[in-house]
Design an enzyme around this catalytic site. Structure first.
Site, PDB file in Angstrom:
ATOM      1  CG  HIS A 182      -1.994  -1.064   1.122  1.00 18.82           C
ATOM      2  ND1 HIS A 182      -3.220  -0.848   0.538  1.00 18.82           N
ATOM      3  CD2 HIS A 182      -1.996  -2.363   1.522  1.00 18.82           C
ATOM      4  CE1 HIS A 182      -3.938  -1.956   0.596  1.00 18.82           C
ATOM      5  NE2 HIS A 182      -3.218  -2.898   1.189  1.00 18.82           N
ATOM      6  CG  ASP A 391       0.426   9.546  -0.153  1.00 19.27           C
ATOM      7  OD1 ASP A 391       0.507   8.426   0.375  1.00 19.27           O
ATOM      8  OD2 ASP A 391      -0.267  10.471   0.310  1.00 19.27           O
TER       9      ASP A 391
END
Length: 784
Positions: A182, A391
């Site tokens: 993730h 990110d």
């Protein structure tokens, strides 16, 4: 590198017979002390929990993660706690306090998190923390094994558990295992800084399906596969330890309907109205920033850009407020405490510099916000600033768009966020370019509502369609498809029953073709490739088969033509040399070049390969007419593995432009013309309709091209274990020779009878009375 469409797939989320075990660092509940019960459960929020909640809710599915038992519980309280977890379909993993600290803060968040986000200056490599990381992953393995049953799918999540897939694979070789990262996966040059890079790569490659949020991360991972562990891929498909695995991108979505509908609730609308009154001036616009406190989020850079914006465009003073919501994170870590201090000081600096009696430019919140309050901020904001330095995905921007469903609102989005690959209609910026961010702030504030709606509409449509639930569904469907593809590559061992059917088909055909690899198929391998000349028994066998009236034999080999001619040139067999470059018919004495080729490239490549021979004791260079082969069978395994990676890196990038390719064989790396392979050569026999029976046999990667090109009616046989496109497998060259001896016996009986074998049933009784020297070997084959 797109996903291959699944064929005949069963929707994994709707199938109650297959249980799912979700494995993540933490359980999806926050466990807090409670005076009455001793503990209380609060469902955590976030993209992962939202995406997996429908799965977790299905009967039988289990979520396994780290959970600490609340302090002060007596025996009865502990029993209640265990029941409460079981009622919520949760299985706890309990960790030693010191191990937990070293594993979580020490390795996961002081080594992997900063390095994977591109902040090596914050990275700390600590041997003790690594050892704790290994122990905790082993603890998770034990917990999964205590739960797992045949048929379960195990889905492992995130950077805390990168060793777990391979640990599970060792214990459960046939299990369906998925892994999803993730956070970003770094480029090779960054990842190689990690002392334990090889162990982590091997750990992740224990999974059948490896998922990332964006294709850039897929590309970086596959590059490290090649350069660190020597595993090549084709469109994201790779073979790790002889097992097919797939690597692909699955961008995580949100529960779009939840945010859209929440923004329309009367209570939220009241909060939106209150926020409008709090702006202080009629027409004052609201810019929103919501981030967890982390150096990867670019919060100081965002504040500095806002300060520069007010300097550059003074007309916006008093007309815009930046609402900065910073969620506390890792407050006991020194670098995060320093970041908090920096943000506090910048907020004070900007407010002190620009504030007026009735206007404060930055409205700062350092806390988590309740869901309704967060949604109201989304709905009330004219501009959303999402400008992280790096990110993995970032769902805040997606939540903002859902709260403005069908309406305006301007999104300023960092190119360094995974979401930017999906939301390209946003105002995308380089967060390191302050002037670019300042200009995007101005454009967002001045953008007409019609343009806002035009930009937002396609993004909102995509987000409404590709939700977090669909993300989970697609991943599990893809994982199931990988298992089907693995099953398709798993050949049945050719046992007595299937060998009998093969012999029956052989006898019943008017004309037969046998396409046989040489090394590893007809003769076992040797440390010295020059010492694998055919023995008398093999020559007699090929002579008998090749001389049979209705049988054509071709030896399709990677050997050079001079060697094949000296060993087999006097036998009645066709010869294919250098993987299909040269052909010589059984009745001919000259070799034919199948395609016009050039060897001009050799002068540039030869010195590179020769250098590896010099630096790798036991290896050797073989030069054929149109290829160069680096043999490493006599090298130490560890050195050979390292050198294979190095030689691929040294040669790999520049070969395509020269029209040549690298090919892996059994303990060899061959450089040869692109597009020439055994499969292409085999079409000479495959496309001839006269052949009623075709057998193709081989042992390594080069023979897979033949198996793939073979018609469905062909009998394809792989020698040895491992995944294959062949329909059947034999264990070794001895079993292959035994099978050919049976075919030779059938040929001899036909010649003795003088018949043409036209009847499909002819000789059927002879399958069971083959000579004793042949059948015992066939019986030794595992049953199909």
């Amino acid at each position: 590198m797109g996903r291959k469409p699944a064929t005949g797939k069963v929707n994994r989320m709707d199938n109650p017979h297959n249980r799912l075990i979700i494995v993540s660092n933490r359980l999806p509940y926050r466990i807090e002390p409670d005076e009455r019960e001793g503990f209380a459960f609060t469902r955590t929020v976030g993209g992962l929990v939202a995406g997996l909640e429908p799965l977790h809710a299905q009967p039988g599915n289990v979520w396994l993660g780290w959970a600490d038992e609340p302090a002060g519980l007596d025996e009865a309280g502990r029993a209640r706690f265990e029941r409460a977890l079981a009622e919520r379909s949760c299985a706890p993993v309990r960790l030693d306090e010191r191990d937990a600290e070293l594993y979580y803060e020490g390795f996961s968040n002081s080594a992997l998190w900063p390095l994977f986000h591109g902040f090596p200056q914050h990275t700390r490599f600590d041997e003790e923390a690594w050892e704790a990381y290994v122990r905790v992953n082993e603890r998770f393995r034990d917990a999964v094994l205590a739960l797992a049953r045949p048929g379960d799918t195990i889905w492992v999540h995130d950077y805390h558990l990168m060793l777990l897939p391979s640990l599970l694979r060792e214990a459960l070789p046939d299990a369906s295992i998925g892994f999803f990262l993730h956070i970003p996966f770094p480029d090779y040059e960054t990842f190689r800084m990690l002392p334990w890079r090889r162990e982590l790569m091997r750990g992740v490659l224990g999974a059948d399906l490896v998922g990332f949020h964006a294709y850039d991360y897929v590309r970086h991972f596959l590059s490290s596969c090649r350069r660190i562990v020597g595993v090549e891929n084709e469109s994201g498909t790779l073979f790790a330890d002889g097992r097919l695995a797939q690597v692909d991108a699955f961008p995580l979505g949100i529960d779009y309907v939840r945010y859209r509908d929440a923004a329309r609730l009367p209570a939220v609308r009241r909060l939106v109205a209150e926020l409008g009154e709090e702006k202080g001036h009629e027409g004052c616009k609201l810019m929103l920033s919501v981030e967890r406190l982390d150096y990867s989020k670019g919060i100081p850079e965002r504040l500095l850009a806002f300060d520069a914006f007010l300097d550059r465009f003074p007309e916006w003073r008093g007309r815009v407020v930046l609402v900065l919501v910073t969620v506390p994170s890792r407050e006991n870590v020194a670098s995060y405490a320093a970041l908090k201090k920096q943000v506090d000081e910048l907020v004070g600096l900007i407010n002190g510099k620009h504030s007026t009696m009735d206007w404060t430019p930055v409205d700062y919140y350092y806390r988590s916000l309740p869901f309704e309050r967060l949604v109201s901020l989304y709905a009330a904001s004219d501009v959303m600033l999402v400008t992280p330095l790096r990110d993995g995905m970032n769902l805040v921007c997606k939540e903002y768009l859902a709260c403005h469903d069908g309406g305006g609102g301007a999104l300023v989005l960092s190119e360094m966020a995974g979401a930017s690959y999906e939301l390209h209609e946003a105002l995308c910026v380089n967060p390191f370019d302050q002037e670019g961010v300042v200009d995007a702030m101005r454009r967002a504030l001045e953008m007409p509502e019609a343009e806002q709606r035009r930009r937002n509409a396609p993004m909102q449509e995509r987000l409404a369609r590709y939700t977090s639930e669909k993300w989970a569904r697609e991943f599990l469907d893809a994982a199931a498809d990988v298992k089907r593809r693995q099953a398709g590559l798993s050949a049945h061992l050719l046992g007595p029953t299937s060998a009998g059917r093969l012999l029956e088909a052989f006898r019943g055909a008017r004309r037969r073709a046998l396409l046989l690899d040489y090394d590893g198929t007809l003769m076992p391998f040797s440390d010295d490739p020059a010492r694998v000349a055919p023995d008398a028994r093999l020559r007699a066998l090929l002579q008998q088969l090749g001389a049979a009236a209705r049988t054509d034999v071709a030896v399709v080999s990677g050997r050079d033509r001079a060697t094949l001619e000296s060993w087999l040139g006097d036998l009645p067999v066709d010869l294919v040399a250098e993987h299909g470059i040269w052909f010589r018919g059984r009745d001919e004495r000259t070799w034919v070049l199948e395609e016009p080729l050039s060897d001009d490239w050799k002068d540039a490549v030869r010195p590179v390969v020769a250098d590896f021979v010099d630096r790798t004791p036991g290896s050797m260079l073989e030069e054929k007419d149109f290829s160069l082969v680096w043999h490493y069978r006599m090298c130490s395994q560890e050195l050979a593995e390292r050198r294979v990676i190095e030689i691929k890196n040294a040669l790999g990038d520049g070969l395509a432009d020269r029209g040549i390719a690298l090919m892996d064989g059994n303990k060899v790396v061959e450089v040869k013309p692109r597009g020439v392979d055994k499969g292409h050569a085999a079409h000479r026999w495959f496309r001839d309709p006269a052949y009623g029976f075709v057998l193709a046999a081989g042992d390594d990667r080069t023979d897979e091209d033949v198996f793939e090109a073979a018609p469905e009616s062909a009998w394809t046989v792989k020698i040895g274990d491992g995944p294959t496109r062949a329909r059947y497998a034999l264990k070794n060259t001895g079993e292959m020779r035994a099978l050919l001896e049976q075919l030779a016996v059938a040929c001899a009986e036909e010649d003795a009878e003088g018949g043409d074998g036209a009847s499909p049933g002819a000789g059927r009784r002879d399958v069971l009375r083959a000579p004793a020297t042949v059948m015992p070997r066939t019986r030794a084959l595992a049953r199909a």
